[in-house]
Design an enzyme around this catalytic site. Structure first.
Site, mmCIF file in Angstrom:
data_model
loop_
_atom_site.group_PDB
_atom_site.id
_atom_site.type_symbol
_atom_site.label_atom_id
_atom_site.label_comp_id
_atom_site.label_asym_id
_atom_site.label_seq_id
_atom_site.Cartn_x
_atom_site.Cartn_y
_atom_site.Cartn_z
ATOM 1 N N ARG A 98 -63.953 26.449 -8.971
ATOM 2 C CA ARG A 98 -64.041 24.764 -8.282
ATOM 3 C C ARG A 98 -65.132 24.297 -8.567
ATOM 4 O O ARG A 98 -65.117 23.095 -8.304
ATOM 5 C CB ARG A 98 -63.564 25.031 -6.674
ATOM 6 C CG ARG A 98 -62.137 25.717 -6.581
ATOM 7 C CD ARG A 98 -62.112 25.376 -4.902
ATOM 8 N NE ARG A 98 -61.100 26.417 -4.536
ATOM 9 C CZ ARG A 98 -59.648 25.872 -4.433
ATOM 10 N NH1 ARG A 98 -59.283 24.954 -4.835
ATOM 11 N NH2 ARG A 98 -58.722 26.556 -4.017
ATOM 12 N N PHE B 299 -52.670 24.085 -17.766
ATOM 13 C CA PHE B 299 -53.258 24.579 -16.747
ATOM 14 C C PHE B 299 -54.863 24.187 -16.700
ATOM 15 O O PHE B 299 -55.384 24.416 -17.560
ATOM 16 C CB PHE B 299 -53.071 26.214 -16.286
ATOM 17 C CG PHE B 299 -53.726 26.491 -14.808
ATOM 18 C CD1 PHE B 299 -52.894 26.333 -13.991
ATOM 19 C CD2 PHE B 299 -54.976 26.925 -14.582
ATOM 20 C CE1 PHE B 299 -53.075 26.631 -12.163
ATOM 21 C CE2 PHE B 299 -55.277 27.374 -13.313
ATOM 22 C CZ PHE B 299 -54.291 27.358 -12.174
ATOM 23 N N GLU C 21 -55.238 13.582 -3.502
ATOM 24 C CA GLU C 21 -54.653 14.969 -3.950
ATOM 25 C C GLU C 21 -55.559 15.190 -5.131
ATOM 26 O O GLU C 21 -56.196 14.170 -5.880
ATOM 27 C CB GLU C 21 -53.196 14.869 -4.325
ATOM 28 C CG GLU C 21 -52.333 15.618 -3.429
ATOM 29 C CD GLU C 21 -52.527 17.218 -3.746
ATOM 30 O OE1 GLU C 21 -53.510 17.880 -4.068
ATOM 31 O OE2 GLU C 21 -51.417 18.023 -3.633
ATOM 32 N N ASP C 22 -55.813 16.595 -5.707
ATOM 33 C CA ASP C 22 -56.637 16.805 -6.899
ATOM 34 C C ASP C 22 -55.627 16.455 -7.992
ATOM 35 O O ASP C 22 -55.830 15.872 -9.048
ATOM 36 C CB ASP C 22 -56.938 18.120 -6.936
ATOM 37 C CG ASP C 22 -56.030 19.277 -6.622
ATOM 38 O OD1 ASP C 22 -54.773 18.934 -6.298
ATOM 39 O OD2 ASP C 22 -56.341 20.316 -6.588
ATOM 40 N N ASP D 187 -48.308 17.995 -10.159
ATOM 41 C CA ASP D 187 -47.669 18.795 -11.329
ATOM 42 C C ASP D 187 -46.063 18.514 -10.956
ATOM 43 O O ASP D 187 -45.451 17.359 -11.483
ATOM 44 C CB ASP D 187 -48.062 19.994 -11.203
ATOM 45 C CG ASP D 187 -47.510 21.042 -12.244
ATOM 46 O OD1 ASP D 187 -46.856 20.552 -13.382
ATOM 47 O OD2 ASP D 187 -47.892 22.382 -12.351
HETATM 48 P P1 IMP Z 1 -46.782 20.352 -7.549
HETATM 49 O O1 IMP Z 1 -46.571 20.588 -6.157
HETATM 50 O O2 IMP Z 1 -46.231 21.212 -8.446
HETATM 51 O O3 IMP Z 1 -47.123 18.906 -7.898
HETATM 52 O O4 IMP Z 1 -48.483 21.071 -7.568
HETATM 53 C C1 IMP Z 1 -49.476 20.344 -6.959
HETATM 54 C C2 IMP Z 1 -50.562 21.498 -6.448
HETATM 55 O O5 IMP Z 1 -50.364 22.757 -7.341
HETATM 56 C C3 IMP Z 1 -51.967 20.801 -6.626
HETATM 57 O O6 IMP Z 1 -52.244 20.465 -5.454
HETATM 58 C C4 IMP Z 1 -52.832 21.891 -7.086
HETATM 59 O O7 IMP Z 1 -53.418 22.525 -6.014
HETATM 60 C C5 IMP Z 1 -51.819 23.100 -7.775
HETATM 61 N N1 IMP Z 1 -52.047 22.784 -9.244
HETATM 62 C C6 IMP Z 1 -51.093 22.438 -9.976
HETATM 63 N N2 IMP Z 1 -51.348 22.165 -11.305
HETATM 64 C C7 IMP Z 1 -52.723 23.009 -11.342
HETATM 65 C C8 IMP Z 1 -53.666 23.071 -12.348
HETATM 66 O O8 IMP Z 1 -53.343 22.975 -13.597
HETATM 67 N N3 IMP Z 1 -54.812 23.746 -11.888
HETATM 68 C C9 IMP Z 1 -55.092 24.214 -10.445
HETATM 69 N N4 IMP Z 1 -54.080 23.898 -9.634
HETATM 70 C C10 IMP Z 1 -53.223 23.325 -9.872
HETATM 71 MG MG MG Z 2 -53.944 20.105 -4.445
#
Ligand code: IMP
Ligand code: MG
Length: 181
Positions: free
Chosen positions: A172, A159, A106-107, A110
């Site tokens: 990106r 963010f 994963e990138d 959050d």
């Molecule tokens: P989560 O499901 O809330 O953990 O969010 C994970 C996904 O949301 C990541 O795989 C990203 O694609 C996107 N995401 C979360 N935070 C950011 C951010 O700060 N910038 C860009 N994409 C984000």
């Molecule tokens: Mg992602």
């Protein structure tokens, strides 16, 4: 407008948080650790589209073991900076994972919902092991219980864009990671 230290969009400004040099140093460390952990296991690295495509491609080129690559695509952010919390599968992985060592790449993690969702995706399959790597982890923002096996950097709850991460599909291609002011 993009320069080395800051990015200015229509009504937003980003400043550098993690430099390309720092990223590459950490990616090399992670690749070494993963190579050591998966030696002779030929893991399948499954990148989570779109964000993880750059991290995954740098990571595998720094690894010194055989591996396979696959992708899944999920979505949660409906184009904004706040997760919708509604995650959908947009593309399923193609590999036969039973009996194989699978590492999800994963990138950023959050709320943890995406990681949880991905974990559930493998219910009903029998991988030899299932682990999770994320380049970034926003510390203290989890709304579900989740575990990462490899983390590149822990960052504040802000963010970020660049190195695969987007805002509204842009940014990106930036080589460094930037944080919204
Ligand atoms: P989560 O499901 O809330 O953990 O969010 C994970 C996904 O949301 C990541 O795989 C990203 O694609 C996107 N995401 C979360 N935070 C950011 C951010 O700060 N910038 C860009 N994409 C984000
Ligand atoms: Mg992602």
């Amino acid at each position: 407008m993009i320069d080395k230290t800051c990015v200015e969009g229509d009504d937003e400004k980003y400043t550098i948080l993690i430099s390309e040099e720092q990223i590459m140093r950490r990616v090399k460390e992670l690749a070494q650790q993963i190579s050591d952990d998966y030696r002779d296991k030929c893991p399948i690295l499954i990148g989570v589209l779109n964000g993880a495509f750059i991290f995954l491609s740098d990571l595998i080129r720094e690894m010194d073991i055989d591996c396979e690559v696959d992708f899944v695509k999920i979505s949660s952010y409906g184009g904004g900076r706040i997760s919708t919390g509604q995650i959908k599968t947009k593309k399923q992985f193609d590999s036969h994972v039973d009996g194989r060592h699978v590492l999800i790449v994963e990138d950023i993690a959050d709320s943890g919902r995406s990681i949880k969702f991905l974990e559930k995706m493998f219910e009903g399959t029998k991988p030899a092991s299932l682990k999770f790597a994320s380049l970034l982890l926003k510390e203290g923002n989890a709304v579900v219980d989740f575990k990462l096996d490899y983390v590149g950097f822990t960052i504040p709850i802000k963010f970020v864009v660049g190195y695969g991460l987007d805002f509204d599909q842009r940014y990106r291609n930036l080589r460094d990671i930037y944080v919204l002011d």
